[in-house]
Design a protein around this motif. Sequence first.
Motif, short mmCIF file in Angstrom:
data_model
loop_
_atom_site.label_atom_id
_atom_site.label_comp_id
_atom_site.label_asym_id
_atom_site.label_seq_id
_atom_site.Cartn_x
_atom_site.Cartn_y
_atom_site.Cartn_z
N UNK A 142 -22.64 25.57 -77.20
CA UNK A 142 -21.41 25.05 -76.58
C UNK A 142 -20.91 23.83 -77.36
N UNK A 143 -19.64 23.85 -77.72
CA UNK A 143 -19.07 22.78 -78.53
C UNK A 143 -18.32 21.72 -77.72
N UNK A 144 -18.28 21.90 -76.43
CA UNK A 144 -17.54 20.98 -75.58
C UNK A 144 -16.31 21.64 -74.99
N UNK A 145 -15.76 21.06 -73.94
CA UNK A 145 -14.60 21.66 -73.29
C UNK A 145 -13.36 21.60 -74.17
N UNK A 146 -12.51 22.63 -74.04
CA UNK A 146 -11.27 22.68 -74.81
C UNK A 146 -10.09 22.34 -73.91
N UNK A 147 -9.09 21.70 -74.46
CA UNK A 147 -7.86 21.47 -73.69
C UNK A 147 -7.19 22.81 -73.41
N UNK A 148 -7.08 23.65 -74.45
CA UNK A 148 -6.42 24.95 -74.32
C UNK A 148 -7.41 26.07 -74.61
N UNK A 149 -7.38 27.13 -73.79
CA UNK A 149 -8.11 28.34 -74.12
C UNK A 149 -7.44 29.02 -75.31
N UNK A 150 -8.05 30.06 -75.83
CA UNK A 150 -7.46 30.81 -76.93
C UNK A 150 -6.44 31.78 -76.34
N UNK A 151 -5.16 31.37 -76.29
CA UNK A 151 -4.12 32.16 -75.66
C UNK A 151 -3.80 33.44 -76.44
N UNK A 152 -4.04 33.44 -77.74
CA UNK A 152 -3.73 34.62 -78.56
C UNK A 152 -4.69 34.68 -79.75
N UNK A 153 -5.81 35.40 -79.60
CA UNK A 153 -6.80 35.46 -80.68
C UNK A 153 -6.25 36.09 -81.97
N UNK A 154 -5.13 36.83 -81.87
CA UNK A 154 -4.55 37.46 -83.06
C UNK A 154 -3.73 36.46 -83.90
N UNK A 155 -3.33 35.37 -83.30
CA UNK A 155 -2.49 34.39 -84.00
C UNK A 155 -3.39 33.36 -84.68
N UNK A 156 -3.75 33.65 -85.91
CA UNK A 156 -4.66 32.75 -86.63
C UNK A 156 -4.03 32.16 -87.89
N UNK A 157 -2.84 32.65 -88.26
CA UNK A 157 -2.13 32.08 -89.40
C UNK A 157 -0.66 32.43 -89.29
N UNK A 158 0.14 32.02 -90.28
CA UNK A 158 1.59 32.20 -90.24
C UNK A 158 2.05 33.64 -90.40
N UNK A 159 1.14 34.53 -90.71
CA UNK A 159 1.54 35.93 -90.89
C UNK A 159 1.78 36.65 -89.56
N UNK A 160 1.33 36.06 -88.47
CA UNK A 160 1.51 36.71 -87.16
C UNK A 160 2.98 36.62 -86.73
#
Length: 549
Positions: free
Chosen positions: A489-507
């Motif tokens: 566990x890396x610690x709590x996140x402010x935001x969950x991963x709303x879109x795992x497909x959006x990882x770079x500008x190509x999305x």
Amino acid sequence: MKYMLLLLFLLTCVIVAQGQTQDLLENVVITSQKKKTQVSTNENGELHVNVSPEDVLKFKANGLVRYSDFGARGDGKTDDIDAITAAHAYANQYGLLVKADEGATYYIGGKERTAVIRTDTDFGTAAFIIDDTEVQNRDASIFMVSSSLKSFTLEGITSLKRNQEKINVPLPGTCLITVTDSTLRRYIRFGLNQNNGSPQTDIFVVDKNGNVDMDAPIIWDFDQITEITALPIDEKTLNITGGHFTTIANKAESKYDYFRRNIAIRRSNVLVDGLEHRITGEGDHGAPYRGFIDIRDCSYVMVKNATLTGHKTYSTIGAAGKPVSMGTYDLSVNRALNVSFMHCTQTNDINDRTYWGVLASNYSKNLLYDHCTLSRFDAHMGVANATIRNSTLGHMGINAIGSGILTVENSTINGRSLINLRSDYGSTWQGEFIIRNCIFVPESGRLTSASLINGSYSSQHDFGYTSYMPERITIENLHIDDSNHPEGYQGPAIFADFNPQMTDDSYEEKFPYVRTRKVILRNVSTASGKALRLSDNPFMFKDVKVDTY
């Protein structure tokens, strides 16, 4: 002499009452003939209530009626719904208080009969058993709290704008305005319960001069209007107090055939104080409930000191052809403004996942929880402004989409996230979050990786509107109890991963998501000792400014 004049006046009332009067909503005919007070039913199911002249004088002098005055047995076995309905019909006609008989237990069977409440009602210590095992009409409420004022169509208004401050039309007084554009579809739902959305609608309060109450503003542009109505708002508060209600749960097939055997509130300015509702007889299947207290098409309603019960969760096959858990509620708010729940609790464990969350709401504005301990706050098809304070929320936490300001303060939240933006409606909130002096216990203390703001948005589905994340999020004095976390566990996140497909500008976003611009953090602590981080998807939120000073 004055007593003779009073008697003459009362006898005049009796003579007037000797003719038949009928309220079409109540389907009750009231007479005052020279025979005993009695309640009967004709071949069409219409109630005929005769009140003897002597009882007319007595009721008038006392200023109230009791259910036993109209033949209610209160023995817990005899079906008393006709007597209850008759008592309210008579009280409505003459402006009398209705009081339940102390210590009585009123049995209400499956007959289709609704008692209309238009005067103050004191259920007191009486018990009401509502038997849903064999019901003629599952849509028929047991009680309907309504106004004697009538709605009317507004003429001369062909368009409206978001945040418009005035409408140019004369009104008889303060009114609740409901407007629809059936040519536009909003809230086009995504997921297992997918649908084609609903017509664009809005509801707001306007004074007699046409001034819109800007605490609950117009939230849509209406370039055309297919329907617009005004309902005058009652100025006097109607009070409903006490009552111990028990629903014997239905045994219907587990599908979306909602039961509405409830107290339906369709009048503005209502106070419900001290009501208790319990549920018994739930088995391995059953149809869902729309809400025992069902608030709709009204404003300024307060429910306080209420004890409610979560319904057992059943599953069915959803619109996408896959199994889905059915929402089933004890509280329901639809097209309503300025609705408050204060000092409300529920009988079952707010963290027991076998029971569904207690509240659902749609198209509403200015909702409040204050000093409540309940399993869920939820806004399906949008809420404009909501406040949760001095409260504890259970395993279903805070689920919302909408606009305006969502404030959470002095509260403990046990949900999967601190706030969940409902993904089936686009995880949208056009406005601001303010979170102060709170404790967040992720997943009610179960093993989990914590995130504060949860949601999901692929940017490929048209919800009927642009989807937003809150433009600004302020978090002050928050403790995150993330002591039960997985390895790595890396610690709590402010935001969950709303879109795992959006990882770079190509999305490519077919329907772009307007993301948060700024997060302000003040005194955020964690039980794990790990620092709060941005997200498991830092690319998606790379332009969010996080202010920690």
